[in-house]
Design a protein around this motif. Structure first.
Motif, PDB file in Angstrom:
ATOM      1  N   GLY A   3       0.826  -1.195   0.000  1.00 45.89           N
ATOM      2  CA  GLY A   3       0.000   0.000   0.000  1.00 45.89           C
ATOM      3  C   GLY A   3       0.863   1.248   0.000  1.00 45.89           C
ATOM      4  N   ILE A   4       0.328   2.308  -0.551  1.00 42.31           N
ATOM      5  CA  ILE A   4       1.014   3.599  -0.568  1.00 42.31           C
ATOM      6  C   ILE A   4       0.129   4.617   0.137  1.00 42.31           C
ATOM      7  N   ILE A   5       0.737   5.362   1.060  1.00 39.35           N
ATOM      8  CA  ILE A   5       0.059   6.486   1.708  1.00 39.35           C
ATOM      9  C   ILE A   5       0.883   7.731   1.430  1.00 39.35           C
ATOM     10  N   VAL A   6       0.268   8.701   0.774  1.00 44.54           N
ATOM     11  CA  VAL A   6       0.909   9.989   0.528  1.00 44.54           C
ATOM     12  C   VAL A   6       0.463  10.924   1.648  1.00 44.54           C
ATOM     13  N   GLY A   7       1.415  11.383   2.441  1.00 46.87           N
ATOM     14  CA  GLY A   7       1.112  12.267   3.568  1.00 46.87           C
ATOM     15  C   GLY A   7       1.801  13.603   3.398  1.00 46.87           C
ATOM     16  N   THR A   8       1.000  14.677   3.386  1.00 47.96           N
ATOM     17  CA  THR A   8       1.561  16.000   3.117  1.00 47.96           C
ATOM     18  C   THR A   8       0.891  17.089   3.944  1.00 47.96           C
ATOM     19  N   HIS A   9       1.518  18.246   3.912  1.00 52.43           N
ATOM     20  CA  HIS A   9       0.926  19.456   4.457  1.00 52.43           C
ATOM     21  C   HIS A   9      -0.145  19.950   3.484  1.00 52.43           C
ATOM     22  N   GLY A  10      -1.272  20.386   4.015  1.00 52.62           N
ATOM     23  CA  GLY A  10      -2.323  20.924   3.172  1.00 52.62           C
ATOM     24  C   GLY A  10      -2.896  19.893   2.218  1.00 52.62           C
ATOM     25  N   GLU A  28      -6.311   1.309  -6.256  1.00 51.12           N
ATOM     26  CA  GLU A  28      -7.037   0.725  -5.128  1.00 51.12           C
ATOM     27  C   GLU A  28      -6.233   0.738  -3.833  1.00 51.12           C
ATOM     28  N   LYS A  29      -4.916   0.711  -3.938  1.00 53.19           N
ATOM     29  CA  LYS A  29      -4.059   0.620  -2.750  1.00 53.19           C
ATOM     30  C   LYS A  29      -3.243   1.892  -2.561  1.00 53.19           C
ATOM     31  N   LEU A  30      -3.909   3.028  -2.737  1.00 56.18           N
ATOM     32  CA  LEU A  30      -3.286   4.340  -2.605  1.00 56.18           C
ATOM     33  C   LEU A  30      -4.214   5.248  -1.813  1.00 56.18           C
ATOM     34  N   LYS A  31      -3.668   5.876  -0.782  1.00 47.85           N
ATOM     35  CA  LYS A  31      -4.455   6.787   0.054  1.00 47.85           C
ATOM     36  C   LYS A  31      -3.712   8.103   0.227  1.00 47.85           C
ATOM     37  N   ALA A  51      -6.052   4.901   7.335  1.00 52.05           N
ATOM     38  CA  ALA A  51      -5.689   4.588   5.947  1.00 52.05           C
ATOM     39  C   ALA A  51      -5.070   3.193   5.847  1.00 52.05           C
ATOM     40  N   ILE A  52      -4.230   2.842   6.803  1.00 52.75           N
ATOM     41  CA  ILE A  52      -3.600   1.517   6.806  1.00 52.75           C
ATOM     42  C   ILE A  52      -4.677   0.431   6.889  1.00 52.75           C
ATOM     43  N   LYS A  53      -5.626   0.648   7.761  1.00 54.74           N
ATOM     44  CA  LYS A  53      -6.719  -0.323   7.920  1.00 54.74           C
ATOM     45  C   LYS A  53      -7.507  -0.449   6.613  1.00 54.74           C
ATOM     46  N   GLU A  54      -7.803   0.676   5.965  1.00 52.29           N
ATOM     47  CA  GLU A  54      -8.560   0.663   4.713  1.00 52.29           C
ATOM     48  C   GLU A  54      -7.779  -0.002   3.577  1.00 52.29           C
ATOM     49  N   LEU A  55      -6.456   0.185   3.559  1.00 53.62           N
ATOM     50  CA  LEU A  55      -5.639  -0.422   2.504  1.00 53.62           C
ATOM     51  C   LEU A  55      -5.612  -1.941   2.633  1.00 53.62           C
ATOM     52  N   GLY A  56      -5.583  -2.425   3.843  1.00 47.96           N
ATOM     53  CA  GLY A  56      -5.603  -3.863   4.068  1.00 47.96           C
ATOM     54  C   GLY A  56      -4.363  -4.597   3.578  1.00 47.96           C
ATOM     55  N   THR A  57      -3.233  -3.921   3.546  1.00 43.68           N
ATOM     56  CA  THR A  57      -1.977  -4.546   3.136  1.00 43.68           C
ATOM     57  C   THR A  57      -1.013  -4.575   4.306  1.00 43.68           C
TER      58      THR A  57
END
Length: 144
Positions: A3-10, A28-31, A51-57
């Motif tokens: 899974g990929i989570i993009v975390g940013t300011h704003g 599907e595996k990107l939040k 987000a981790i829970k939703e990705l399920g990976t």
């Protein structure tokens, strides 16, 4: 698949994810996770956990905008407790597209360290300089 989570300011995370999906297609595996004014690292950690829970990976790659910023620091808190998580700071669109492609090619056996290296290389390769001189240079092959 990781899974990929993009975390940013704003709203940057939402925008770059939307741009990636315009080019690469729905993921599907990107939040996207954002830090908005009035929030702190605890708020971002809670968003990451959701987000981790939703990705399920099992394997998660955090792509953050800025090393040392709150989204990065929040990801560090999670990565410090799970060897299947990793962070790359300095996210850009070439990196996100390359990692989307890597998701599709991954059968789960690609080491996290290798994925992070691919992300860094894609970011570097996607950064170029174009100047008047370079755009108007005559290539020796063009002269033949």
């Amino acid at each position: 698949m990781f899974g990929i989570i993009v975390g940013t300011h704003g709203d940057f995370a939402n925008g770059i994810v939307q741009s990636c999906e315009m080019i690469y297609g729905k993921r599907e595996k990107l939040k996207a996770v954002t830090l908005v004014p009035g929030e702190g690292p605890d708020d971002v950690v809670a968003k990451y956990e959701k987000a981790i829970k939703e990705l399920g990976t099992e394997k998660i790659l955090f792509l953050n905008d800025l090393m040392g910023g709150s989204p990065y620091n929040a990801a560090c808190r999670l990565v410090a407790t799970n060897e299947n998580y990793g962070i790359v700071a300095g996210v850009n669109l070439p990196m996100l597209i390359a990692m989307s492609s890597a998701q599709d090619a991954d059968d789960g056996s690609t080491p996290l360290a290798e994925l992070m290296e691919q992300a860094v290389n894609a970011a570097k390769d996607g950064t170029v300089i174009s100047s008047y001189e370079s755009l108007n240079a005559v290539d020796e092959e063009d002269e033949l």
